[in-house]
Design an enzyme around this catalytic site. Structure first.
Site, PDB file in Angstrom:
ATOM      1  N   GLY A  48       0.771  -1.237   0.000  1.00  0.00           N
ATOM      2  CA  GLY A  48       0.000   0.000   0.000  1.00  0.00           C
ATOM      3  C   GLY A  48       0.798   1.280   0.000  1.00  0.00           C
ATOM      4  O   GLY A  48       0.370   2.282  -0.548  1.00  0.00           O
ATOM      5  N   GLU A 103       3.456   4.733   5.715  1.00  0.00           N
ATOM      6  CA  GLU A 103       2.270   3.891   5.569  1.00  0.00           C
ATOM      7  C   GLU A 103       1.227   4.584   4.713  1.00  0.00           C
ATOM      8  O   GLU A 103       1.210   5.808   4.596  1.00  0.00           O
ATOM      9  CB  GLU A 103       1.659   3.609   6.950  1.00  0.00           C
ATOM     10  CG  GLU A 103       1.952   2.249   7.506  1.00  0.00           C
ATOM     11  CD  GLU A 103       1.225   1.116   6.790  1.00  0.00           C
ATOM     12  OE1 GLU A 103       0.837   1.255   5.613  1.00  0.00           O
ATOM     13  OE2 GLU A 103       1.056   0.067   7.415  1.00  0.00           O
ATOM     14  N   ASP A 104       0.345   3.770   4.144  1.00  0.00           N
ATOM     15  CA  ASP A 104      -0.788   4.310   3.416  1.00  0.00           C
ATOM     16  C   ASP A 104      -1.924   4.670   4.360  1.00  0.00           C
ATOM     17  O   ASP A 104      -2.525   5.725   4.259  1.00  0.00           O
ATOM     18  CB  ASP A 104      -1.264   3.350   2.320  1.00  0.00           C
ATOM     19  CG  ASP A 104      -1.556   1.938   2.834  1.00  0.00           C
ATOM     20  OD1 ASP A 104      -1.291   1.630   4.016  1.00  0.00           O
ATOM     21  OD2 ASP A 104      -2.035   1.112   2.034  1.00  0.00           O
ATOM     22  N   ASP A 107      -5.511   1.932  10.419  1.00  0.00           N
ATOM     23  CA  ASP A 107      -6.895   1.544  10.657  1.00  0.00           C
ATOM     24  C   ASP A 107      -7.047   1.203  12.138  1.00  0.00           C
ATOM     25  O   ASP A 107      -7.177   2.087  12.970  1.00  0.00           O
ATOM     26  CB  ASP A 107      -7.234   0.359   9.746  1.00  0.00           C
ATOM     27  CG  ASP A 107      -8.718   0.151   9.540  1.00  0.00           C
ATOM     28  OD1 ASP A 107      -9.489   0.369  10.484  1.00  0.00           O
ATOM     29  OD2 ASP A 107      -9.103  -0.241   8.427  1.00  0.00           O
ATOM     30  N   LYS A 135      -7.654   6.445  10.465  1.00  0.00           N
ATOM     31  CA  LYS A 135      -9.064   6.319  10.830  1.00  0.00           C
ATOM     32  C   LYS A 135      -9.174   6.313  12.357  1.00  0.00           C
ATOM     33  O   LYS A 135      -9.153   5.251  12.974  1.00  0.00           O
ATOM     34  CB  LYS A 135      -9.650   5.018  10.297  1.00  0.00           C
ATOM     35  CG  LYS A 135      -9.746   4.905   8.804  1.00  0.00           C
ATOM     36  CD  LYS A 135     -10.374   3.563   8.447  1.00  0.00           C
ATOM     37  CE  LYS A 135     -10.409   3.322   6.979  1.00  0.00           C
ATOM     38  NZ  LYS A 135     -10.976   1.983   6.667  1.00  0.00           N
ATOM     39  N   PHE A 156     -14.284   1.848   4.350  1.00  0.00           N
ATOM     40  CA  PHE A 156     -13.288   1.137   3.560  1.00  0.00           C
ATOM     41  C   PHE A 156     -12.992   1.974   2.319  1.00  0.00           C
ATOM     42  O   PHE A 156     -13.900   2.340   1.579  1.00  0.00           O
ATOM     43  CB  PHE A 156     -13.791  -0.254   3.171  1.00  0.00           C
ATOM     44  CG  PHE A 156     -12.720  -1.083   2.535  1.00  0.00           C
ATOM     45  CD1 PHE A 156     -11.729  -1.671   3.298  1.00  0.00           C
ATOM     46  CD2 PHE A 156     -12.682  -1.246   1.156  1.00  0.00           C
ATOM     47  CE1 PHE A 156     -10.721  -2.412   2.717  1.00  0.00           C
ATOM     48  CE2 PHE A 156     -11.685  -1.991   0.559  1.00  0.00           C
ATOM     49  CZ  PHE A 156     -10.699  -2.575   1.339  1.00  0.00           C
ATOM     50  N   ASP A 163      -6.107  -0.973  -1.625  1.00  0.00           N
ATOM     51  CA  ASP A 163      -6.766  -1.890  -2.555  1.00  0.00           C
ATOM     52  C   ASP A 163      -7.973  -2.579  -1.938  1.00  0.00           C
ATOM     53  O   ASP A 163      -8.168  -2.569  -0.731  1.00  0.00           O
ATOM     54  CB  ASP A 163      -5.781  -2.971  -2.999  1.00  0.00           C
ATOM     55  CG  ASP A 163      -5.527  -4.008  -1.909  1.00  0.00           C
ATOM     56  OD1 ASP A 163      -5.827  -5.195  -2.132  1.00  0.00           O
ATOM     57  OD2 ASP A 163      -5.030  -3.642  -0.826  1.00  0.00           O
ATOM     58  N   ARG A 169      -5.501  -0.091  -6.535  1.00  0.00           N
ATOM     59  CA  ARG A 169      -4.350   0.595  -5.933  1.00  0.00           C
ATOM     60  C   ARG A 169      -3.917   1.797  -6.773  1.00  0.00           C
ATOM     61  O   ARG A 169      -3.483   2.809  -6.247  1.00  0.00           O
ATOM     62  CB  ARG A 169      -3.145  -0.347  -5.828  1.00  0.00           C
ATOM     63  CG  ARG A 169      -3.204  -1.321  -4.701  1.00  0.00           C
ATOM     64  CD  ARG A 169      -1.857  -2.036  -4.575  1.00  0.00           C
ATOM     65  NE  ARG A 169      -1.983  -3.274  -3.848  1.00  0.00           N
ATOM     66  CZ  ARG A 169      -2.056  -3.371  -2.527  1.00  0.00           C
ATOM     67  NH1 ARG A 169      -2.036  -2.286  -1.799  1.00  0.00           N
ATOM     68  NH2 ARG A 169      -2.163  -4.546  -1.948  1.00  0.00           N
TER      69      ARG A 169
END
Length: 184
Positions: A48, A103-104, A107, A135, A156, A163, A169
């Site tokens: 990611g 990081e992407d 969560d 998030k 999401f 992805d 992606r």
């Protein structure tokens, strides 16, 4: 890939390519200032973070080495499983180095919490996190994130490295899919 290539699969655009770029410019300026004169290593989390790592590193005004790890807690679902697996480890020795994990998305925080602990135990001088997305409403553990691009709702999302079952992606924006795409 842009929004017009999605064929109606995208429900909403949360962040445009321009918004992401402007925020990465700001993050890079702060990283340059914070790590001036220090031995910085960027560690991207595959797959990611590929786009974030490329775009963030090109905005830095210094040469900075990179390494990659692949860890997973998702599989093909839409929620973190909480079980972390190392799929590819670092090639570099991080002893005595300042490590910035790129990081992407953050969560639940479970994967990043585990990763920070793992890298810290290897003798790094410091381990910090830069993430395009976070998030806050999905957090299960508190993770100190030094650089956050955007806080987003607990939905999401796909695009810009994120992805669904290895698709989307390369979407240039970050958005949500229509529920029928993933059967939610």
């Amino acid at each position: 890939m842009d929004v017009t290539d999605m064929g109606g699969k995208l429900q909403q655009v949360l962040l445009t390519e321009e918004q992401i770029g402007r925020r990465l410019d700001e993050m890079a300026a702060q990283i340059d200032a914070d790590y001036e004169g220090r031995d910085l290593l960027l560690v991207g989390v595959l797959k990611g973070a590929v786009y974030a790592m490329a775009d963030l590193s090109r905005r830095l005004h210094r040469s900075v080495p990179m390494d990659w790890m692949a860890v997973s807690s998702y599989g093909s679902g839409t929620r973190s499983s909480g079980v972390v697996r190392i799929l590819k480890d670092l090639d570099s020795d991080i002893t005595g180095r300042d490590v910035l994990i790129v990081e992407d998305i953050i969560d639940s925080g479970l994967t990043l919490s585990w990763l920070v602990g793992n890298l810290s135990s290897r003798g790094a001088s410091s381990v910090e996190i830069a993430s395009v997305l976070r998030k806050p409403g999905a957090a299960k553990v508190e993770v100190g994130v030094k650089y956050v691009g955007f806080d987003i709702p607990t939905e999401f999302v796909v695009g810009y490295g994120l992805d669904y079952a290895e698709n989307y992606r390369n979407l240039s924006v970050i958005g949500t899919l229509r529920p029928e795409v993933y059967g939610a």
